[in-house]
Design an enzyme around this catalytic site. Structure first.
Site, PDB file in Angstrom:
ATOM      1  N   ASP A 263       0.842  -1.197   0.000  1.00  0.00           N
ATOM      2  CA  ASP A 263       0.000   0.000   0.000  1.00  0.00           C
ATOM      3  C   ASP A 263       0.877   1.247   0.000  1.00  0.00           C
ATOM      4  O   ASP A 263       1.972   1.244   0.564  1.00  0.00           O
ATOM      5  CB  ASP A 263      -0.906  -0.025   1.245  1.00  0.00           C
ATOM      6  CG  ASP A 263      -2.128   0.853   1.073  1.00  0.00           C
ATOM      7  OD1 ASP A 263      -2.317   1.421  -0.027  1.00  0.00           O
ATOM      8  OD2 ASP A 263      -2.906   0.983   2.043  1.00  0.00           O
TER       9      ASP A 263
ATOM     10  N   HIS B  83       3.564   3.151  -8.845  1.00  0.00           N
ATOM     11  CA  HIS B  83       3.326   1.728  -9.142  1.00  0.00           C
ATOM     12  C   HIS B  83       4.569   1.089  -9.776  1.00  0.00           C
ATOM     13  O   HIS B  83       4.919  -0.048  -9.461  1.00  0.00           O
ATOM     14  CB  HIS B  83       2.120   1.561 -10.072  1.00  0.00           C
ATOM     15  CG  HIS B  83       0.824   2.014  -9.444  1.00  0.00           C
ATOM     16  ND1 HIS B  83       0.501   1.746  -8.136  1.00  0.00           N
ATOM     17  CD2 HIS B  83      -0.221   2.729  -9.941  1.00  0.00           C
ATOM     18  CE1 HIS B  83      -0.684   2.270  -7.861  1.00  0.00           C
ATOM     19  NE2 HIS B  83      -1.137   2.872  -8.938  1.00  0.00           N
TER      20      HIS B  83
ATOM     21  N   LEU C 235      12.275 -19.500  -3.660  1.00  0.00           N
ATOM     22  CA  LEU C 235      11.115 -18.836  -3.045  1.00  0.00           C
ATOM     23  C   LEU C 235       9.819 -19.206  -3.765  1.00  0.00           C
ATOM     24  O   LEU C 235       9.767 -19.215  -4.994  1.00  0.00           O
ATOM     25  CB  LEU C 235      11.312 -17.309  -3.121  1.00  0.00           C
ATOM     26  CG  LEU C 235      10.200 -16.463  -2.522  1.00  0.00           C
ATOM     27  CD1 LEU C 235      10.284 -16.456  -0.995  1.00  0.00           C
ATOM     28  CD2 LEU C 235      10.253 -15.026  -3.042  1.00  0.00           C
TER      29      LEU C 235
HETATM   30  C1  FPP Z   1      -0.930   0.136  -3.792  1.00  0.00           C
HETATM   31  O1  FPP Z   1      -0.764   1.502  -3.656  1.00  0.00           O
HETATM   32  C2  FPP Z   1      -1.043  -0.225  -5.225  1.00  0.00           C
HETATM   33  C3  FPP Z   1      -1.804  -1.185  -5.733  1.00  0.00           C
HETATM   34  C4  FPP Z   1      -2.648  -2.042  -4.898  1.00  0.00           C
HETATM   35  C5  FPP Z   1      -1.886  -1.404  -7.202  1.00  0.00           C
HETATM   36  C6  FPP Z   1      -0.763  -1.983  -7.992  1.00  0.00           C
HETATM   37  C7  FPP Z   1       0.392  -2.627  -7.336  1.00  0.00           C
HETATM   38  C8  FPP Z   1       1.579  -2.673  -7.940  1.00  0.00           C
HETATM   39  C9  FPP Z   1       1.796  -2.091  -9.264  1.00  0.00           C
HETATM   40  C10 FPP Z   1       2.699  -3.382  -7.266  1.00  0.00           C
HETATM   41  C11 FPP Z   1       3.323  -4.324  -8.215  1.00  0.00           C
HETATM   42  C12 FPP Z   1       3.156  -5.737  -7.916  1.00  0.00           C
HETATM   43  C13 FPP Z   1       3.704  -6.688  -8.682  1.00  0.00           C
HETATM   44  C14 FPP Z   1       3.630  -8.095  -8.306  1.00  0.00           C
HETATM   45  C15 FPP Z   1       4.427  -6.359  -9.909  1.00  0.00           C
HETATM   46  P1  FPP Z   1      -1.974   2.539  -3.791  1.00  0.00           P
HETATM   47  O2  FPP Z   1      -2.141   2.952  -5.208  1.00  0.00           O
HETATM   48  O3  FPP Z   1      -3.195   1.964  -3.163  1.00  0.00           O
HETATM   49  O4  FPP Z   1      -1.408   3.744  -2.975  1.00  0.00           O
HETATM   50  P2  FPP Z   1      -2.241   4.885  -2.213  1.00  0.00           P
HETATM   51  O5  FPP Z   1      -2.992   4.175  -1.126  1.00  0.00           O
HETATM   52  O6  FPP Z   1      -1.166   5.769  -1.710  1.00  0.00           O
HETATM   53  O7  FPP Z   1      -3.141   5.539  -3.198  1.00  0.00           O
END
Ligand code: FPP
Length: 244
Positions: A12, A29, A123
């Site tokens: 997060d 991201h 892993l």
């Molecule tokens: C979390 O921050 C982001 C997400 C749940 C979306 C996408 C995740 C990724 C791109 C991580 C990559 C993972 C892999 C396995 C490649 P948020 O956007 O919720 O942040 P905020 O709460 O600050 O808005």
């Protein structure tokens, strides 16, 4: 040190981290995805055998469509480059969640990656994609009902906890010992509700892209100092630890 066998992470704070740097959310991201690779490598070096990350929830579709597209493109690229990383690290990769709602080319990349890495003994890395725990449990129950209708499970057999576990996307994967959530929120957000029945929780204000190897070590040290009672009394646990 008592190192957890399985760590689950709610990634997060990508957006907030990017904002704090005056950058667009998509940059957060991208850097968040890079950090996943670093943490996978270090987790294995620390003796952690299973790592499960929440990359995209069933609820994340309600984000603005350009952000959803950017995340999907990021995952598209990640799944392709992951074959190389997995080969280097002997990582066995599995995607959990409802894959049927993902774009066909992403579904194909997932199938290729899972097949390519299935025998790797490093892993065990699970990526939760279009994942929601209630959806997973509901799908598991429906799979059991279908197998009963087909006669694969006797119609009069009671549904057991083991039966449900075996029909979840995480079948065969041990339950998480430690769940980490970054960025200050203190909730589970529909993540691994069944599997986290006895899991220890660790919350930190650090945003995911800034969650460094030192932060991971801090979380593991914190876990290591906890006493896991599983319903026993403190005295029972102490005497068991003395006898080890
Ligand atoms: C979390 O921050 C982001 C997400 C749940 C979306 C996408 C995740 C990724 C791109 C991580 C990559 C993972 C892999 C396995 C490649 P948020 O956007 O919720 O942040 P905020 O709460 O600050 O808005």
């Amino acid at each position: 040190m008592n190192v957890p066998n399985h760590i689950a992470i709610i990634l997060d704070g990508n957006g907030r981290w990017a904002k704090s740097k005056g950058m667009p959310r998509t940059y957060g991201h991208t850097m968040g995805a890079k950090n996943v690779e670093t943490i996978c490598r270090e987790a294995w070096n620390m003796g952690i055998h299973y790592l499960t990350v929440y990359a995209f929830s069933t609820e994340n579709w309600s984000r603005p469509s350009d952000e959803v597209s950017a995340i999907m493109n990021l995952l598209r690229n990640y799944l392709k480059t992951c074959q190389k990383t997995a080969k280097q690290n002997h990582m066995c990769v599995r995607v959990i969640g409802d894959k049927s709602a993902l774009a066909p080319d992403i579904q194909q990349s997932i199938a290729d990656l899972e097949e390519y890495t299935k025998d790797f003994d490093g892993l065990h890395f699970q990526i939760a994609l279009n994942y929601g725990s209630r959806d997973e449990i509901t799908r598991a129950v429906n799979k059991i009902l279908a197998e009963k209708a087909e006669g694969k499970i006797p119609a009069d057999a009671p549904v057991t906890e083991e039966m449900i576990s075996e029909h979840l996307d995480t079948a065969g994967i041990p339950d998480p010992d430690l769940l980490i959530r970054t960025s200050g929120e203190v909730r589970l957000s529909n993540y691994l509700l069944w599997q986290c029945a006895y899991t220890e929780f660790y919350f930190t204000d650090i945003h995911w892209p800034a969650f460094s190897v030192d932060e991971l070590k801090k979380a593991v040290e914190n876990y290591s100092g906890r006493s896991r009672r599983f319903g026993k009394t403190g005295e029972q646990v102490e005497s068991e630890e003395k006898n080890v």
